[in-house]
Structures are given as C-alpha cells and as structure tokens.
Design an enzyme around this catalytic site. Structure first.
Site, mmCIF file in Angstrom:
data_model
loop_
_atom_site.group_PDB
_atom_site.id
_atom_site.type_symbol
_atom_site.label_atom_id
_atom_site.label_comp_id
_atom_site.label_asym_id
_atom_site.label_seq_id
_atom_site.Cartn_x
_atom_site.Cartn_y
_atom_site.Cartn_z
ATOM 1 C CG ASP A 68 -8.711 -14.259 7.757
ATOM 2 O OD1 ASP A 68 -9.058 -14.941 6.785
ATOM 3 O OD2 ASP A 68 -8.087 -13.189 7.642
ATOM 4 C CG ASN A 137 -3.886 -2.284 8.594
ATOM 5 O OD1 ASN A 137 -3.661 -3.365 8.033
ATOM 6 N ND2 ASN A 137 -4.873 -2.117 9.457
ATOM 7 C CG HIS A 139 -4.648 -6.666 7.887
ATOM 8 N ND1 HIS A 139 -5.565 -5.650 7.733
ATOM 9 C CD2 HIS A 139 -4.949 -7.583 6.940
ATOM 10 C CE1 HIS A 139 -6.366 -5.950 6.726
ATOM 11 N NE2 HIS A 139 -6.022 -7.116 6.222
ATOM 12 C CD GLU A 144 -6.834 -4.979 11.294
ATOM 13 O OE1 GLU A 144 -5.859 -4.472 10.702
ATOM 14 O OE2 GLU A 144 -7.988 -4.938 10.846
#
Ligand code: GLP
Length: 242
Positions: A68, A137, A139, A144
C-alpha cells in the site's frame, strides 16, 4: 493450513520472520516478495539487511511488491511508504531498485494506477510470500473493515482509528492522508505463503478475533483463515489471548 508460532521476545519473532523470507530467497533467487510497512516488520528488515551484508543471501534477482501507499504524497515524502521501504530495506541491500514496486499515491489517475499495479503483479506471477502486519481494527494492508471488501488494488478512505494510529509519524493528525491505495484481499490471498506478524499486548484482542473469530469482512484479517498456507508469528504479548 494455519501455523501459529509464539515466541517470548520480539527479537525471536524478527529472526524467525527473516529466516522464513531468507529461505524462500535461497530456494528461489528471483523470488517475488510482497512486503509491508508499519513498525512491525522493521526488525525483520534489519535482520535481512544483516544477512545480506554477511553474504548469506542476495536480493540481486528478487522483485518486491508493496501492499500500500498513502494517496497525495509522493515517494520523496518522508512518511511515504516508498520512503519507508528505501530507508528500512532497499537502500541497504543489493536489490535492483527497478525491481521494487510500491503503488504510486501521487498518480494523476488513481483508478488507472490501481489497474496498472494489479497488471504488474499479475504479469510477475504468483507472489512467493506476502508479509503482513495487523491493524488494531483488523485491517491488512489498508483494507479496512467494511460491508464489502475489494479483490484487487483500490483506493480506500482511511478509518479515523487508522489515521490516529499513524499520526505518530506525522507532525499532526491533520497531515495524515485521508486516503490510501492498497492491494485487495484477493491479491493478498493469492500469495503462496502469507506471513502475518503481530507484536504487542495492544494487538492481543484483534489477534484472537482475526484468527479464532468468524470470517467476516468486518475484520479483514479473518479472511486469512481461508489461506492454505498461513504462518502467524506472534510475540507472547500478542498471542496472550489465544
Ligand atoms: C498501517 C499499515 C499496515 C500495517 C498496520 C499496522 O496502517 N498500512 O500495513 O500492518 O498499519 O502497523 P504497525 O505495525 O505499525 O502496528
């Protein structure tokens, strides 16, 4: 098959992670490595730099594909993931920089950049290993939690939680980009081996949810349970709730 390995110290995690990657390169000098950023893999990269300096492994024919990149900052920005990779790995090993690939978050046409990045990975072939960290979370990369996840490279809005977690690297949270470009979950799951590395007590709950909880797009890392060759490296703190 999921193989969970828990070690007392982060140092051991780094050593084992680096040796898994080194062994892949030794068996296949032109290995295709999927790489990750974040604080988690830094120790693994240090070990790989040392192994390269000692002449134990060579990256001469290796190609890398990063997960990313932030949207809106270019590779020279000191918080870009391109910069991170150069500083923490590429500048210190014998890799051909032309063979290192990070999505371009400054592309004028971001949709075209996503298509181009997927085509580049497809043309290279199956990634031999995909290294992954884990967000609080759940990810992976910048995929996400959401009702729907994307298969290929795409643009994402960063969760406020993620921007907050990454604000420590910027002068203020306002400077943290609001969007990123990330490989999709299908690309990640296509790798021959997935190596998930997690450290620290603050990740113990999400480790449990991701590895033992239901497979759901609300915890993107839980999809890794479907991978035929998943290796999970944890320090004892991250593995304490399993
Ligand atoms: C970032 C990255 C992820 C990384 C995660 C955890 O937002 N995009 O690839 O795995 O957060 O980072 P850290 O290892 O610093 O906890």
């Amino acid at each position: 098959m999921m193989n969970i390995l828990i070690y007392d110290t982060q140092e051991q995690v780094n050593k084992v992670g680096a040796s898994i990657i080194s062994n892949i390169i030794l068996a296949k000098p032109d290995a295709l490595l999927g790489l990750a950023t974040g604080s988690t893999p830094i120790g693994i990269y240090k070990q790989l730099v040392d192994a390269n300096k000692e002449g134990l492994i060579s990256f001469k024919d290796v190609a890398t594909y990063n997960l990313d990149e932030y949207v809106g900052i270019d590779g020279s920005h000191n918080q870009s993931y391109r910069h991170f990779m150069n500083e923490n790995l590429f500048n210190h090993i014998d890799i051909n920089i032309e063979k290192t690939h990070v999505p371009n978050g400054k592309a004028v046409d971001l949709e075209a950049e996503c298509t181009r990045y997927d085509a580049e990975i497809d043309a290279a072939g199956q990634l031999d290993i995909q290294l992954l960290g884990l967000g609080h979370n759940g990810h992976i990369g910048f995929n996400e939690p959401a009702d729907h996840l994307s298969a290929g490279t795409h643009i994402v809005e960063l969760a406020q939680e993620t921007r907050q977690a990454n604000a420590r690297f910027f002068t203020s949270i306002d400077e943290v980009p609001t969007q990123a470009i990330t490989m999709g979950v299908a690309t990640i799951l296509k790798a021959k081996t997935v190596l998930l590395v997690v450290k620290g007590e603050d990740k113990a709950d999400i480790v449990k949810e991701a590895l033992r909880g239901p497979i759901t797009t609300q915890c993107p890392a839980s999809l890794l349970q479907l991978h035929p060759n998943l290796i999970v490296l944890l320090d004892s703190a991250a593995g304490s709730k399993l």
